[in-house]
Write an enzyme that holds these catalytic residues in place. Structure first.
Site, PDB file in Angstrom:
ATOM      1  CB  CYS A  89      44.301  29.524  81.863  1.00 38.59           C
ATOM      2  SG  CYS A  89      45.712  30.075  82.827  1.00 38.59           S
ATOM      3  CG  HIS A 194      43.580  33.990  80.264  1.00 41.36           C
ATOM      4  ND1 HIS A 194      42.624  33.364  81.024  1.00 41.36           N
ATOM      5  CD2 HIS A 194      44.737  33.848  80.936  1.00 41.36           C
ATOM      6  CE1 HIS A 194      43.162  32.871  82.118  1.00 41.36           C
ATOM      7  NE2 HIS A 194      44.456  33.147  82.094  1.00 41.36           N
ATOM      8  CD  GLU A 196      39.578  34.236  79.326  1.00 38.95           C
ATOM      9  OE1 GLU A 196      39.929  33.563  78.346  1.00 38.95           O
ATOM     10  OE2 GLU A 196      40.005  34.026  80.479  1.00 38.95           O
TER      11      GLU A 196
END
Lengths: 214, 252
Positions: A89, A194, A196
């Protein structure tokens, strides 16, 4: 022995990134250690370097610059020693020469690119670009190993990267215009989305990064 | 193409889910972490925890729940309820929340929104707005579960919080909340058209047509629902399929 250094400069999403790495590592056969660090000397021991990031470009680069010797250590590890680097990001956006969010700020300058507001082209699209969008993979980079084109990834950002060298763009996403979703250059890779937070696909990207030998 | 988001919301009280559905494969239906995991598997686009614990001394329980969820669910998590200070926001983000929702505290002290968005980035600051229709003034915002009027116009407030730095608005119609009669489409559309940030429609979903209406007619970017998922009336997957058949772009 793989040693992943996740740089802690106070970014809000640090924990999420760390948890995703720890979760991914559990399923790997090789021995991997995941270390959160604000200490520049830890980059010497690291085999892989991760720069997460949420927040404003200027705040983030200032926070990194305020860590003692971190900029020099990053340049040494990533540019000179060629260690695999992942920016997530804003961590990806910081690869740019300039970021134009709340003023103009110098980035790490590793990619010939700028970070500018997403162009709505006069349409009514919402900013931030928030939610799941399809990755249009334009370069079969190792980070996308086993990831089908048009897979969904989770995005949250109001600014995007424009690359002077088209070859650095490895995936885009359709949001008003073609927005850069991932960049790659030699041992450097950056993801605007993202991983994650992108469920299975995201964890696969993380796994690919860990196995990557550029 | 960006997809319409479907967000199940879990009410959490003292670290336990209130009104959680007893999914067949759940060991403990009251465990928010387990509920979140099921919604994750069903394809929810995000998950929202709303802490309805009255006392602030029990906050540690919430942080624990958030932290455990973030260890198992690699998807976006919004947490709201009782967020009063920058420190509250920080603790939730550190525990693993991706977005923090601020409601009453923003009305009491609007600067909290700008301070939080400057510090953590506007993408993680959601402002929750509880609105009620009012004959004389269109829509007004309310606090305390719709009991206390603030006298503030909902559209003006939505614009104001976006200027202050809200990255998203969670809009709940207090007239519709809990009725199952569908979103207040007029309110949703007015707010969606008035602000540049995404709006999550909430309050009143009773069937899948309501979800379609929230997006198609209310122009919301996301729909939030609690009871229709909790009581197992519909699964997330069914909701998504229905919305796709209605011509909406959803992630399947």
């Amino acid at each position: 022995m793989i040693n992943i250094a996740i740089i802690d400069y106070g970014s809000g999403n640090l924990r999420s990134a760390v948890k995703a790495f720890e979760h991914t590592v559990k399923d790997l056969n090789t021995k991997v250690s995941v270390n959160i660090t604000e200490n520049s000397s830890d980059l010497d021991k690291a085999t892989h370097i991760v720069l997460p990031g949420v927040g404003a470009f200027g705040d983030c680069i200032n926070a990194i610059n305020n860590l003692i010797d971190m900029r020099e250590a990053l340049d040494k590890a990533v540019i000179r020693d060629g260690k695999p680097f992942l920016g997530i990001c804003v961590g990806m956006q910081l690869l740019a020469k300039i970021g134009k969010e709340y003023g103009s700020h110098k980035g790490l300058g590793w990619l010939n690119s700028e970070v500018v507001p997403i162009d709505t082209l006069g349409s009514k699209i919402k900013i931030p670009h928030m939610g799941w969008n399809n990755l249009m993979i334009s370069n079969r980079h190792p980070i996308f190993e086993g990831i089908p084109n048009k897979s969904h990834a989770y995005f949250v950002h109001s600014y995007h990267m424009t690359c002077k060298n088209e070859k650095n763009v490895i995936a885009t996403v359709d949001y008003g215009s073609q927005v850069v979703a991932a960049v790659g250059k030699e041992n450097i890779v950056g993801l605007q989305f993202h991983p994650e937070k992108s469920q299975t696909i995201g964890l696969k990207c993380i796994q690919n990064f860990i196995s990557w030998r550029p | 193409m960006l997809k319409t988001r479907i967000i199940p919301c879990l009410d959490v009280h003292d670290g336990r889910v209130v009104k959680g559905v007893n999914f067949i494969n759940l060991v403990d239906a009251g465990d928010p972490v387990e509920q979140a995991r099921v919604y994750d598997e069903q394809g929810a686009d995000e998950i929202c925890f709303l802490d309805i614990t009255a006392s602030s001394e029990d906050r540690d329980t919430l942080y624990n729940v958030v932290s455990q969820t973030a260890q198992q669910c690699f998807m976006p998590l919004t947490v709201g309820g009782g967020v009063r200070s920058i420190e509250d926001v920080r603790k939730l983000l550190i525990a693993g929340a991706d977005k923090v929702s601020i409601n009453t505290a923003a009305i009491n002290r609007p600067e909290l929104v700008s301070e939080a968005s400057e510090k953590f980035g506007r993408q993680c600051i959601v402002v929750a707005i509880d609105a009620k229709h009012n004959q004389s003034d269109g829509y007004q915002i309310f606090t305390h579960g719709g009991r206390t009027s603030t006298g503030i116009n909902a559209i003006d407030w939505a614009k104001r919080v976006v200027e202050l730095g809200a990255g998203e608005i969670l809009l709940t119609s207090m007239d519709r909340d809990g009725t199952g009669n569908g979103f207040d489409i007029g309110l949703t559309k007015k707010i969606s058209e008035s602000v540049s940030v995404p709006v999550i429609a909430s309050g009143g979903v009773g069937n899948l047509d309501h979800m379609v209406e929230g997006i198609r007619d209310g122009m919301a970017s996301a729909v939030l629902a609690a009871s229709i998922f909790h009581f197992g009336k519909y699964s997330i997957a069914e909701a998504k399929k229905y919305m796709r058949n209605a011509g909406l772009n959803v992630r399947i």
